[in-house]
Motif scaffolding. Structure first.
Motif, PDB file in Angstrom:
ATOM      1  N   LEU A  78     -23.749  -2.527  -1.449  1.00 36.36           N
ATOM      2  CA  LEU A  78     -22.397  -2.985  -1.784  1.00 36.36           C
ATOM      3  C   LEU A  78     -21.467  -1.804  -2.044  1.00 36.36           C
ATOM      4  O   LEU A  78     -20.273  -1.855  -1.719  1.00 36.36           O
ATOM      5  N   LEU A  79     -21.999  -0.739  -2.618  1.00 31.54           N
ATOM      6  CA  LEU A  79     -21.199   0.477  -2.803  1.00 31.54           C
ATOM      7  C   LEU A  79     -20.713   1.015  -1.465  1.00 31.54           C
ATOM      8  O   LEU A  79     -19.539   1.394  -1.317  1.00 31.54           O
ATOM      9  N   LEU A  80     -21.590   1.050  -0.482  1.00 30.15           N
ATOM     10  CA  LEU A  80     -21.204   1.547   0.841  1.00 30.15           C
ATOM     11  C   LEU A  80     -20.168   0.629   1.485  1.00 30.15           C
ATOM     12  O   LEU A  80     -19.229   1.101   2.138  1.00 30.15           O
ATOM     13  N   VAL A  81     -20.320  -0.678   1.297  1.00 26.37           N
ATOM     14  CA  VAL A  81     -19.357  -1.632   1.878  1.00 26.37           C
ATOM     15  C   VAL A  81     -17.971  -1.423   1.274  1.00 26.37           C
ATOM     16  O   VAL A  81     -16.965  -1.310   1.996  1.00 26.37           O
ATOM     17  N   VAL A  82     -17.892  -1.349  -0.062  1.00 25.31           N
ATOM     18  CA  VAL A  82     -16.579  -1.207  -0.701  1.00 25.31           C
ATOM     19  C   VAL A  82     -16.007   0.189  -0.461  1.00 25.31           C
ATOM     20  O   VAL A  82     -14.777   0.354  -0.410  1.00 25.31           O
ATOM     21  N   PHE A  83     -16.860   1.184  -0.299  1.00 23.40           N
ATOM     22  CA  PHE A  83     -16.365   2.525   0.020  1.00 23.40           C
ATOM     23  C   PHE A  83     -15.750   2.545   1.415  1.00 23.40           C
ATOM     24  O   PHE A  83     -14.686   3.134   1.628  1.00 23.40           O
ATOM     25  N   TYR A  84     -16.403   1.870   2.354  1.00 22.86           N
ATOM     26  CA  TYR A  84     -15.845   1.767   3.707  1.00 22.86           C
ATOM     27  C   TYR A  84     -14.504   1.033   3.684  1.00 22.86           C
ATOM     28  O   TYR A  84     -13.534   1.462   4.325  1.00 22.86           O
ATOM     29  N   LEU A  85     -14.434  -0.060   2.928  1.00 21.44           N
ATOM     30  CA  LEU A  85     -13.176  -0.805   2.826  1.00 21.44           C
ATOM     31  C   LEU A  85     -12.085   0.056   2.187  1.00 21.44           C
ATOM     32  O   LEU A  85     -10.912  -0.020   2.574  1.00 21.44           O
ATOM     33  N   ALA A  86     -12.464   0.890   1.214  1.00 14.36           N
ATOM     34  CA  ALA A  86     -11.487   1.781   0.583  1.00 14.36           C
ATOM     35  C   ALA A  86     -10.958   2.803   1.580  1.00 14.36           C
ATOM     36  O   ALA A  86      -9.761   3.122   1.582  1.00 14.36           O
ATOM     37  N   ILE A  87     -11.835   3.322   2.446  1.00 11.29           N
ATOM     38  CA  ILE A  87     -11.381   4.266   3.469  1.00 11.29           C
ATOM     39  C   ILE A  87     -10.366   3.596   4.384  1.00 11.29           C
ATOM     40  O   ILE A  87      -9.299   4.158   4.683  1.00 11.29           O
ATOM     41  N   ARG A  88     -10.697   2.386   4.834  1.00 10.65           N
ATOM     42  CA  ARG A  88      -9.775   1.680   5.727  1.00 10.65           C
ATOM     43  C   ARG A  88      -8.440   1.412   5.030  1.00 10.65           C
ATOM     44  O   ARG A  88      -7.370   1.501   5.646  1.00 10.65           O
ATOM     45  N   LEU A  89      -8.502   1.079   3.750  1.00  2.80           N
ATOM     46  CA  LEU A  89      -7.273   0.808   3.010  1.00  2.80           C
ATOM     47  C   LEU A  89      -6.443   2.084   2.852  1.00  2.80           C
ATOM     48  O   LEU A  89      -5.220   2.069   3.015  1.00  2.80           O
ATOM     49  N   PHE A  90      -7.104   3.195   2.529  1.00  3.28           N
ATOM     50  CA  PHE A  90      -6.397   4.468   2.359  1.00  3.28           C
ATOM     51  C   PHE A  90      -5.675   4.875   3.642  1.00  3.28           C
ATOM     52  O   PHE A  90      -4.574   5.427   3.586  1.00  3.28           O
ATOM     53  N   ARG A  91      -6.265   4.608   4.793  1.00  5.49           N
ATOM     54  CA  ARG A  91      -5.699   5.069   6.069  1.00  5.49           C
ATOM     55  C   ARG A  91      -4.765   4.041   6.707  1.00  5.49           C
ATOM     56  O   ARG A  91      -4.169   4.317   7.735  1.00  5.49           O
ATOM     57  N   SER A  92      -4.629   2.882   6.096  1.00  3.56           N
ATOM     58  CA  SER A  92      -3.825   1.810   6.683  1.00  3.56           C
ATOM     59  C   SER A  92      -2.343   1.982   6.343  1.00  3.56           C
ATOM     60  O   SER A  92      -1.987   2.730   5.420  1.00  3.56           O
ATOM     61  N   PHE A 124      -0.645  -0.149   4.775  1.00  5.29           N
ATOM     62  CA  PHE A 124      -0.567  -0.603   3.386  1.00  5.29           C
ATOM     63  C   PHE A 124      -0.839   0.557   2.431  1.00  5.29           C
ATOM     64  O   PHE A 124      -0.137   0.738   1.419  1.00  5.29           O
ATOM     65  N   GLY A 125      -1.852   1.371   2.745  1.00  3.20           N
ATOM     66  CA  GLY A 125      -2.150   2.537   1.918  1.00  3.20           C
ATOM     67  C   GLY A 125      -1.012   3.548   1.918  1.00  3.20           C
ATOM     68  O   GLY A 125      -0.700   4.151   0.882  1.00  3.20           O
ATOM     69  N   LEU A 126      -0.380   3.738   3.064  1.00  8.93           N
ATOM     70  CA  LEU A 126       0.773   4.650   3.141  1.00  8.93           C
ATOM     71  C   LEU A 126       1.926   4.138   2.283  1.00  8.93           C
ATOM     72  O   LEU A 126       2.636   4.928   1.643  1.00  8.93           O
ATOM     73  N   MET A 127       2.117   2.828   2.270  1.00 14.36           N
ATOM     74  CA  MET A 127       3.171   2.253   1.433  1.00 14.36           C
ATOM     75  C   MET A 127       2.862   2.493  -0.049  1.00 14.36           C
ATOM     76  O   MET A 127       3.759   2.806  -0.847  1.00 14.36           O
ATOM     77  N   LEU A 128       1.602   2.367  -0.437  1.00 18.42           N
ATOM     78  CA  LEU A 128       1.236   2.629  -1.826  1.00 18.42           C
ATOM     79  C   LEU A 128       1.465   4.092  -2.187  1.00 18.42           C
ATOM     80  O   LEU A 128       1.901   4.413  -3.308  1.00 18.42           O
ATOM     81  N   ARG A 129       1.194   5.008  -1.250  1.00  9.98           N
ATOM     82  CA  ARG A 129       1.463   6.423  -1.498  1.00  9.98           C
ATOM     83  C   ARG A 129       2.972   6.661  -1.658  1.00  9.98           C
ATOM     84  O   ARG A 129       3.394   7.504  -2.454  1.00  9.98           O
ATOM     85  N   ALA A 130       3.749   5.922  -0.893  1.00  9.48           N
ATOM     86  CA  ALA A 130       5.206   6.051  -1.016  1.00  9.48           C
ATOM     87  C   ALA A 130       5.665   5.590  -2.394  1.00  9.48           C
ATOM     88  O   ALA A 130       6.577   6.185  -2.981  1.00  9.48           O
ATOM     89  N   VAL A 131       5.055   4.537  -2.918  1.00 10.60           N
ATOM     90  CA  VAL A 131       5.371   4.068  -4.263  1.00 10.60           C
ATOM     91  C   VAL A 131       5.089   5.160  -5.282  1.00 10.60           C
ATOM     92  O   VAL A 131       5.875   5.402  -6.214  1.00 10.60           O
ATOM     93  N   LYS A 132       3.968   5.846  -5.106  1.00 11.59           N
ATOM     94  CA  LYS A 132       3.589   6.904  -6.044  1.00 11.59           C
ATOM     95  C   LYS A 132       4.518   8.112  -5.950  1.00 11.59           C
ATOM     96  O   LYS A 132       4.900   8.690  -6.961  1.00 11.59           O
ATOM     97  N   TYR A 185       3.481  -4.934  -2.948  1.00 18.45           N
ATOM     98  CA  TYR A 185       2.447  -3.957  -2.598  1.00 18.45           C
ATOM     99  C   TYR A 185       1.670  -3.524  -3.839  1.00 18.45           C
ATOM    100  O   TYR A 185       0.433  -3.438  -3.820  1.00 18.45           O
ATOM    101  N   THR A 186       2.391  -3.250  -4.924  1.00 14.13           N
ATOM    102  CA  THR A 186       1.703  -2.830  -6.144  1.00 14.13           C
ATOM    103  C   THR A 186       0.880  -3.974  -6.734  1.00 14.13           C
ATOM    104  O   THR A 186      -0.218  -3.746  -7.257  1.00 14.13           O
ATOM    105  N   LEU A 187       1.390  -5.213  -6.644  1.00 11.12           N
ATOM    106  CA  LEU A 187       0.619  -6.353  -7.138  1.00 11.12           C
ATOM    107  C   LEU A 187      -0.645  -6.544  -6.305  1.00 11.12           C
ATOM    108  O   LEU A 187      -1.728  -6.810  -6.853  1.00 11.12           O
ATOM    109  N   ALA A 188      -0.537  -6.380  -4.986  1.00 11.46           N
ATOM    110  CA  ALA A 188      -1.718  -6.494  -4.130  1.00 11.46           C
ATOM    111  C   ALA A 188      -2.745  -5.423  -4.474  1.00 11.46           C
ATOM    112  O   ALA A 188      -3.952  -5.699  -4.542  1.00 11.46           O
ATOM    113  N   ALA A 189      -2.267  -4.186  -4.716  1.00 14.33           N
ATOM    114  CA  ALA A 189      -3.185  -3.113  -5.103  1.00 14.33           C
ATOM    115  C   ALA A 189      -3.849  -3.427  -6.437  1.00 14.33           C
ATOM    116  O   ALA A 189      -5.056  -3.172  -6.625  1.00 14.33           O
TER     117      ALA A 189
END
Length: 407
Positions: free
Chosen positions: A210-224, A226-234, A250-254
Protein backbone atom coordinates in the motif's frame (compact mmCIF):
# COMPACT_ATOMS: atom_id res chain seq x y z
CA UNK A 1 6.66 3.10 -17.50
CA UNK A 2 3.30 3.51 -15.66
CA UNK A 3 3.08 7.03 -17.06
CA UNK A 4 6.27 8.15 -15.29
CA UNK A 5 9.43 9.66 -16.72
CA UNK A 6 12.76 7.90 -16.26
CA UNK A 7 13.71 9.87 -13.13
CA UNK A 8 10.41 9.16 -11.36
CA UNK A 9 10.50 5.53 -12.45
CA UNK A 10 13.95 5.15 -10.92
CA UNK A 11 12.72 6.78 -7.70
CA UNK A 12 9.77 4.37 -7.53
CA UNK A 13 12.12 1.43 -8.09
CA UNK A 14 14.39 2.64 -5.27
CA UNK A 15 11.45 2.97 -2.86
CA UNK A 16 10.15 -0.45 -3.92
CA UNK A 17 13.56 -2.00 -3.27
CA UNK A 18 13.83 -0.35 0.16
CA UNK A 19 10.31 -1.44 1.11
CA UNK A 20 10.45 -5.03 -0.14
CA UNK A 21 14.01 -5.73 1.04
CA UNK A 22 13.51 -4.07 4.44
CA UNK A 23 13.89 -7.31 6.48
CA UNK A 24 17.43 -7.61 5.09
CA UNK A 25 18.37 -3.92 5.08
CA UNK A 26 17.17 -3.26 8.63
CA UNK A 27 19.08 -6.19 10.17
CA UNK A 28 22.72 -5.27 9.49
CA UNK A 29 24.08 -6.92 12.66
CA UNK A 30 24.06 -10.63 13.66
CA UNK A 31 21.42 -11.62 16.20
CA UNK A 32 23.93 -12.45 18.96
CA UNK A 33 26.05 -9.36 18.32
CA UNK A 34 26.31 -6.60 20.94
CA UNK A 35 25.08 -4.23 18.22
CA UNK A 36 21.94 -6.30 17.50
CA UNK A 37 19.91 -3.83 19.59
CA UNK A 38 20.28 -1.38 16.69
CA UNK A 39 18.56 -3.78 14.28
CA UNK A 40 15.11 -2.62 13.22
CA UNK A 41 13.98 -5.55 11.11
CA UNK A 42 11.24 -6.89 13.35
CA UNK A 43 7.63 -6.82 12.15
CA UNK A 44 6.07 -4.26 14.49
CA UNK A 45 8.66 -1.58 13.77
CA UNK A 46 8.72 -2.24 10.02
CA UNK A 47 4.92 -1.93 9.96
CA UNK A 48 5.23 1.46 11.66
CA UNK A 49 7.84 2.58 9.15
CA UNK A 50 5.44 1.87 6.29
CA UNK A 51 2.27 3.17 7.99
CA UNK A 52 3.75 6.46 9.12
CA UNK A 53 5.43 6.77 5.72
CA UNK A 54 1.91 6.74 4.21
CA UNK A 55 0.77 9.28 6.82
CA UNK A 56 3.70 11.60 6.00
CA UNK A 57 3.26 11.27 2.21
CA UNK A 58 -0.35 12.38 2.59
CA UNK A 59 0.57 15.29 4.84
CA UNK A 60 3.22 16.36 2.33
CA UNK A 61 0.56 16.65 -0.40
CA UNK A 62 -1.05 19.41 1.63
CA UNK A 63 1.94 21.08 3.28
CA UNK A 64 4.62 20.42 0.69
CA UNK A 65 2.56 21.48 -2.32
CA UNK A 66 0.24 24.20 -0.98
CA UNK A 67 2.20 25.47 2.02
CA UNK A 68 -0.83 25.06 4.31
CA UNK A 69 0.51 23.78 7.65
CA UNK A 70 -2.04 21.61 9.44
CA UNK A 71 -1.66 20.78 13.13
CA UNK A 72 -4.76 18.61 13.12
CA UNK A 73 -4.00 15.66 10.86
CA UNK A 74 -4.00 13.27 13.80
CA UNK A 75 -7.79 13.64 13.84
CA UNK A 76 -8.00 11.79 10.51
CA UNK A 77 -5.55 9.15 11.73
CA UNK A 78 -7.75 8.50 14.77
CA UNK A 79 -11.01 8.55 12.81
CA UNK A 80 -9.57 5.98 10.39
CA UNK A 81 -8.61 3.71 13.29
CA UNK A 82 -12.05 3.94 14.90
CA UNK A 83 -13.78 3.24 11.59
CA UNK A 84 -11.63 0.17 10.98
CA UNK A 85 -12.24 -1.27 14.45
CA UNK A 86 -16.01 -0.74 14.08
CA UNK A 87 -15.85 -2.69 10.82
CA UNK A 88 -14.08 -5.50 12.69
CA UNK A 89 -16.81 -5.45 15.34
CA UNK A 90 -19.75 -5.40 12.94
CA UNK A 91 -18.63 -7.40 9.88
CA UNK A 92 -15.48 -9.47 10.22
CA UNK A 93 -11.76 -9.30 10.81
CA UNK A 94 -11.03 -9.01 7.07
CA UNK A 95 -8.86 -5.91 6.69
CA UNK A 96 -10.07 -4.90 3.20
CA UNK A 97 -13.54 -3.58 4.23
CA UNK A 98 -11.97 -1.99 7.31
CA UNK A 99 -9.33 -0.11 5.31
CA UNK A 100 -11.89 1.03 2.70
CA UNK A 101 -14.24 2.36 5.40
CA UNK A 102 -11.33 4.08 7.17
CA UNK A 103 -10.40 5.97 3.99
CA UNK A 104 -14.02 6.94 3.24
CA UNK A 105 -14.82 8.15 6.77
CA UNK A 106 -11.56 10.11 7.00
CA UNK A 107 -12.32 11.69 3.62
CA UNK A 108 -15.80 12.79 4.74
CA UNK A 109 -14.43 14.13 8.00
CA UNK A 110 -11.73 16.08 6.14
CA UNK A 111 -14.40 17.68 3.92
CA UNK A 112 -16.03 19.13 7.03
CA UNK A 113 -12.81 20.32 8.69
CA UNK A 114 -11.24 21.51 5.45
CA UNK A 115 -14.28 23.51 4.34
CA UNK A 116 -14.20 25.53 7.57
CA UNK A 117 -10.44 25.76 8.11
CA UNK A 118 -9.56 26.79 4.55
CA UNK A 119 -11.55 29.97 4.95
CA UNK A 120 -8.37 31.24 6.59
CA UNK A 121 -4.71 30.83 5.70
CA UNK A 122 -1.35 31.03 7.43
CA UNK A 123 -1.20 30.70 11.19
CA UNK A 124 -4.99 31.07 11.47
CA UNK A 125 -5.47 27.94 9.35
CA UNK A 126 -2.99 26.05 11.54
CA UNK A 127 -4.78 27.12 14.73
CA UNK A 128 -8.17 26.10 13.31
CA UNK A 129 -6.94 22.61 12.40
CA UNK A 130 -5.36 22.24 15.84
CA UNK A 131 -8.64 23.27 17.46
CA UNK A 132 -10.61 20.73 15.42
CA UNK A 133 -8.13 17.99 16.33
CA UNK A 134 -8.34 18.78 20.04
CA UNK A 135 -12.13 18.86 19.86
CA UNK A 136 -12.04 15.47 18.15
CA UNK A 137 -9.75 14.15 20.89
CA UNK A 138 -12.11 15.44 23.59
CA UNK A 139 -15.10 13.88 21.84
CA UNK A 140 -13.38 10.53 21.51
CA UNK A 141 -12.01 10.57 25.04
CA UNK A 142 -15.16 11.54 26.93
CA UNK A 143 -18.29 12.66 25.08
CA UNK A 144 -18.60 9.76 22.63
CA UNK A 145 -17.79 7.23 25.35
CA UNK A 146 -21.14 7.87 27.04
CA UNK A 147 -22.67 4.47 27.98
CA UNK A 148 -25.84 5.32 26.03
CA UNK A 149 -24.00 5.57 22.70
CA UNK A 150 -20.50 4.32 23.34
CA UNK A 151 -18.70 4.88 20.04
CA UNK A 152 -15.11 5.17 21.27
CA UNK A 153 -14.93 3.43 24.69
CA UNK A 154 -13.11 6.42 26.17
CA UNK A 155 -9.62 6.06 27.61
CA UNK A 156 -9.76 2.24 27.44
CA UNK A 157 -9.96 2.37 23.65
CA UNK A 158 -12.25 0.69 21.16
CA UNK A 159 -11.59 -3.02 20.70
CA UNK A 160 -13.26 -6.20 19.51
CA UNK A 161 -15.08 -8.43 22.00
CA UNK A 162 -16.40 -11.97 21.74
CA UNK A 163 -20.06 -10.89 21.78
CA UNK A 164 -19.70 -8.46 18.84
CA UNK A 165 -21.91 -9.28 15.82
CA UNK A 166 -19.21 -9.91 13.17
CA UNK A 167 -21.93 -11.04 10.79
CA UNK A 168 -19.50 -12.15 8.04
CA UNK A 169 -17.14 -14.03 10.32
CA UNK A 170 -17.20 -17.81 9.96
CA UNK A 171 -15.49 -20.85 11.39
CA UNK A 172 -12.01 -21.50 10.05
CA UNK A 173 -11.04 -17.83 9.75
CA UNK A 174 -8.53 -16.34 12.22
CA UNK A 175 -9.88 -14.43 15.21
CA UNK A 176 -7.42 -11.64 14.44
CA UNK A 177 -7.22 -9.15 11.54
CA UNK A 178 -6.50 -11.06 8.33
CA UNK A 179 -6.44 -10.76 4.56
CA UNK A 180 -8.70 -13.57 3.29
CA UNK A 181 -7.34 -15.93 5.94
CA UNK A 182 -3.75 -14.61 6.08
CA UNK A 183 -3.38 -13.31 9.64
CA UNK A 184 -1.61 -9.96 9.81
CA UNK A 185 0.45 -10.94 12.82
CA UNK A 186 1.78 -14.15 11.24
CA UNK A 187 5.10 -14.54 9.44
CA UNK A 188 5.10 -16.32 6.11
CA UNK A 189 8.87 -16.88 6.15
CA UNK A 190 11.65 -16.88 8.74
CA UNK A 191 15.26 -17.20 7.61
CA UNK A 192 18.39 -17.90 9.63
CA UNK A 193 21.58 -17.24 7.70
CA UNK A 194 25.04 -17.35 9.33
CA UNK A 195 23.93 -15.73 12.58
CA UNK A 196 21.35 -13.39 11.06
CA UNK A 197 17.60 -13.82 11.46
CA UNK A 198 15.21 -12.33 8.90
CA UNK A 199 11.45 -12.21 9.44
CA UNK A 200 8.92 -11.75 6.63
CA UNK A 201 5.57 -10.70 8.08
CA UNK A 202 2.16 -10.72 6.36
CA UNK A 203 1.09 -7.43 7.90
CA UNK A 204 4.28 -5.63 6.97
CA UNK A 205 4.10 -6.62 3.32
CA UNK A 206 0.47 -5.49 3.10
CA UNK A 207 1.60 -2.10 4.46
CA UNK A 208 4.59 -2.05 2.09
CA UNK A 209 2.45 -2.74 -0.99
CA UNK A 210 0.00 0.00 0.00
CA UNK A 211 2.94 2.33 0.62
CA UNK A 212 4.15 1.74 -2.93
CA UNK A 213 0.65 2.32 -4.32
CA UNK A 214 0.15 5.64 -2.52
CA UNK A 215 3.71 6.71 -3.34
CA UNK A 216 3.03 6.09 -7.03
CA UNK A 217 -0.22 8.06 -6.78
CA UNK A 218 1.68 10.90 -5.08
CA UNK A 219 4.18 10.99 -7.95
CA UNK A 220 1.37 11.21 -10.48
CA UNK A 221 -0.29 13.95 -8.45
CA UNK A 222 2.94 15.95 -8.11
CA UNK A 223 3.52 15.86 -11.89
CA UNK A 224 -0.10 16.54 -12.88
CA UNK A 225 -1.67 19.91 -13.79
CA UNK A 226 -3.48 19.69 -10.44
CA UNK A 227 -0.10 19.46 -8.69
CA UNK A 228 1.18 22.47 -10.64
CA UNK A 229 -1.87 24.44 -9.53
CA UNK A 230 -1.14 23.54 -5.90
CA UNK A 231 2.45 24.73 -6.35
CA UNK A 232 1.09 27.99 -7.73
CA UNK A 233 -1.03 28.37 -4.59
CA UNK A 234 2.10 27.94 -2.48
CA UNK A 235 4.27 30.32 -4.51
CA UNK A 236 1.84 33.26 -4.73
CA UNK A 237 -1.83 32.77 -3.99
CA UNK A 238 -2.64 36.47 -4.35
CA UNK A 239 -1.23 36.58 -7.86
CA UNK A 240 -3.23 33.45 -8.67
CA UNK A 241 -6.39 35.26 -7.55
CA UNK A 242 -5.58 38.15 -9.91
CA UNK A 243 -5.61 35.74 -12.85
CA UNK A 244 -9.26 34.96 -12.11
CA UNK A 245 -8.62 31.42 -10.82
CA UNK A 246 -10.23 30.39 -7.55
CA UNK A 247 -7.69 28.35 -5.54
CA UNK A 248 -10.18 27.21 -2.85
CA UNK A 249 -11.44 24.08 -4.70
CA UNK A 250 -7.84 23.00 -5.32
CA UNK A 251 -6.73 23.49 -1.72
CA UNK A 252 -9.86 21.73 -0.42
CA UNK A 253 -9.20 18.79 -2.76
CA UNK A 254 -5.60 18.61 -1.52
CA UNK A 255 -6.84 18.71 2.08
CA UNK A 256 -9.29 15.87 1.45
CA UNK A 257 -6.70 13.71 -0.34
CA UNK A 258 -4.27 14.33 2.51
CA UNK A 259 -6.94 13.38 5.06
CA UNK A 260 -7.72 10.17 3.18
CA UNK A 261 -4.04 9.21 3.28
CA UNK A 262 -4.13 9.77 7.05
CA UNK A 263 -7.30 7.66 7.28
CA UNK A 264 -5.55 4.86 5.39
CA UNK A 265 -2.67 5.01 7.86
CA UNK A 266 -5.13 4.88 10.77
CA UNK A 267 -6.93 1.92 9.25
CA UNK A 268 -3.64 0.07 8.85
CA UNK A 269 -2.71 0.78 12.48
CA UNK A 270 -5.97 -0.88 13.50
CA UNK A 271 -5.38 -3.73 11.05
CA UNK A 272 -2.02 -4.49 12.65
CA UNK A 273 -3.42 -4.14 16.19
CA UNK A 274 -7.27 -4.05 16.46
CA UNK A 275 -7.42 -1.30 19.04
CA UNK A 276 -8.28 2.39 18.54
CA UNK A 277 -7.61 4.95 21.25
CA UNK A 278 -8.14 8.68 21.57
CA UNK A 279 -4.39 9.23 22.03
CA UNK A 280 -3.96 8.89 18.27
CA UNK A 281 -5.83 12.19 17.92
CA UNK A 282 -3.64 14.16 20.30
CA UNK A 283 -1.77 17.23 19.07
CA UNK A 284 1.53 15.43 19.66
CA UNK A 285 0.67 12.97 16.86
CA UNK A 286 -0.06 15.90 14.54
CA UNK A 287 3.24 17.50 15.49
CA UNK A 288 5.06 14.24 14.83
CA UNK A 289 3.98 14.07 11.19
CA UNK A 290 5.05 17.72 10.76
CA UNK A 291 8.50 16.78 12.06
CA UNK A 292 8.65 13.76 9.76
CA UNK A 293 7.87 15.84 6.68
CA UNK A 294 10.22 18.73 7.47
CA UNK A 295 13.02 16.45 8.60
CA UNK A 296 12.84 14.37 5.43
CA UNK A 297 12.25 17.29 3.08
CA UNK A 298 8.91 19.07 2.61
CA UNK A 299 7.78 19.26 -0.99
CA UNK A 300 9.92 16.29 -2.06
CA UNK A 301 8.60 12.86 -2.91
CA UNK A 302 10.81 10.54 -0.89
CA UNK A 303 11.55 12.97 1.95
CA UNK A 304 8.50 12.21 4.12
CA UNK A 305 9.19 8.47 3.91
CA UNK A 306 12.78 9.02 5.07
CA UNK A 307 11.63 11.35 7.84
CA UNK A 308 9.05 8.86 9.08
CA UNK A 309 11.60 6.05 9.17
CA UNK A 310 14.16 8.27 10.91
CA UNK A 311 11.82 9.36 13.72
CA UNK A 312 10.27 5.93 14.26
CA UNK A 313 13.72 4.40 14.43
CA UNK A 314 14.77 6.84 17.15
CA UNK A 315 11.53 6.33 19.00
CA UNK A 316 11.83 2.55 19.11
CA UNK A 317 15.60 1.95 19.21
CA UNK A 318 17.18 4.83 21.13
CA UNK A 319 14.36 4.84 23.67
CA UNK A 320 15.36 1.30 24.72
CA UNK A 321 18.95 2.21 25.60
CA UNK A 322 19.21 2.26 29.39
CA UNK A 323 22.02 2.62 31.93
CA UNK A 324 22.88 -1.10 31.77
CA UNK A 325 23.48 -0.83 28.03
CA UNK A 326 25.57 2.32 28.50
CA UNK A 327 27.72 0.60 31.13
CA UNK A 328 28.34 -2.22 28.64
CA UNK A 329 29.40 0.32 26.00
CA UNK A 330 31.88 2.11 28.27
CA UNK A 331 33.07 -0.94 30.21
CA UNK A 332 36.57 -0.59 28.66
CA UNK A 333 37.10 2.70 30.53
CA UNK A 334 38.27 3.05 34.15
CA UNK A 335 35.39 2.96 36.65
CA UNK A 336 35.31 6.69 37.33
CA UNK A 337 35.47 7.56 33.62
CA UNK A 338 32.83 4.93 32.82
CA UNK A 339 30.38 6.41 35.32
CA UNK A 340 31.10 9.92 34.02
CA UNK A 341 30.39 8.92 30.41
CA UNK A 342 27.17 7.17 31.42
CA UNK A 343 26.17 10.33 33.32
CA UNK A 344 26.83 12.48 30.21
CA UNK A 345 25.02 10.23 27.69
CA UNK A 346 22.10 9.21 29.93
CA UNK A 347 19.92 12.33 29.28
CA UNK A 348 20.03 11.71 25.51
CA UNK A 349 18.79 8.10 25.43
CA UNK A 350 16.03 6.08 27.02
CA UNK A 351 13.24 8.40 28.12
CA UNK A 352 15.31 11.35 26.94
CA UNK A 353 15.44 10.28 23.29
CA UNK A 354 13.28 13.31 22.43
CA UNK A 355 16.19 15.53 23.44
CA UNK A 356 18.46 13.82 20.91
CA UNK A 357 15.75 14.05 18.25
CA UNK A 358 15.26 17.75 19.03
CA UNK A 359 18.98 18.48 18.64
CA UNK A 360 19.12 16.56 15.36
CA UNK A 361 16.02 18.35 14.10
CA UNK A 362 17.56 21.72 14.99
CA UNK A 363 20.78 20.84 13.16
CA UNK A 364 18.89 19.64 10.07
CA UNK A 365 16.70 22.74 9.91
CA UNK A 366 19.73 25.01 10.41
CA UNK A 367 22.19 23.41 8.02
CA UNK A 368 19.88 21.43 5.71
CA UNK A 369 16.68 23.45 5.21
CA UNK A 370 15.64 20.96 2.54
CA UNK A 371 15.86 18.07 5.02
CA UNK A 372 17.56 14.71 4.57
CA UNK A 373 16.88 14.84 0.83
CA UNK A 374 18.98 18.01 0.54
CA UNK A 375 21.75 16.28 2.49
CA UNK A 376 21.72 13.40 0.03
CA UNK A 377 21.75 15.82 -2.92
CA UNK A 378 24.78 17.65 -1.50
CA UNK A 379 26.68 14.39 -1.05
CA UNK A 380 25.79 13.37 -4.62
CA UNK A 381 27.07 16.72 -5.94
CA UNK A 382 30.36 16.23 -4.09
CA UNK A 383 30.80 12.83 -5.72
CA UNK A 384 30.02 14.29 -9.14
CA UNK A 385 32.58 17.04 -8.66
CA UNK A 386 35.19 14.53 -7.59
CA UNK A 387 34.44 12.37 -10.62
CA UNK A 388 34.69 15.35 -12.97
CA UNK A 389 38.09 16.28 -11.52
CA UNK A 390 39.40 12.75 -12.01
CA UNK A 391 37.98 12.58 -15.52
CA UNK A 392 39.49 15.94 -16.61
CA UNK A 393 42.75 15.30 -18.55
CA UNK A 394 45.95 16.84 -17.23
CA UNK A 395 46.99 19.59 -19.71
CA UNK A 396 50.69 18.85 -19.13
CA UNK A 397 50.41 15.19 -20.05
CA UNK A 398 47.55 15.60 -22.53
CA UNK A 399 48.24 18.83 -24.40
CA UNK A 400 45.69 20.08 -26.85
CA UNK A 401 46.43 19.42 -30.50
CA UNK A 402 47.75 22.40 -32.43
CA UNK A 403 45.15 23.41 -34.97
CA UNK A 404 46.20 22.88 -38.59
CA UNK A 405 46.94 26.11 -40.36
CA UNK A 406 46.86 26.10 -44.13
CA UNK A 407 50.07 27.27 -45.70
Amino acid sequence: MLGLNSKDTMLLIVVAFLALAAPFLLNPFPTNSSLAQFNAGYPDLMQRFAIFGIFAIGFNILFGLTGYLSFGHAAFLGVGSYAAVWMFKLLSYNVIPAIILAVIVAGLFSVLIGYVSLRRSGIYFSILTLAFAQMSFALAYSVLSNPKFNLTNGETGLQVYGDDPQILHRAGLPDVPHLFGWAMRDNFLELEVAGWEFTFNNGYYLCAVLLLVVFYLAIRLFRSPFGLMLRAVKSNQQRLNYTGLNPKPYTLAAFIISGMYAGLAGGLLAAMDPLAGAERMQWTASGEVVLMTILGGAGTLIGPVLGAGFIKYFENIFSKINDNVLHQWFAFLPDGMEDFMVFIVHPFVGKGWHLTLGILFMLVVTFLPGGLVEGGQRIARLFRRGKKKTDTPDPEHHPKETPHVAE
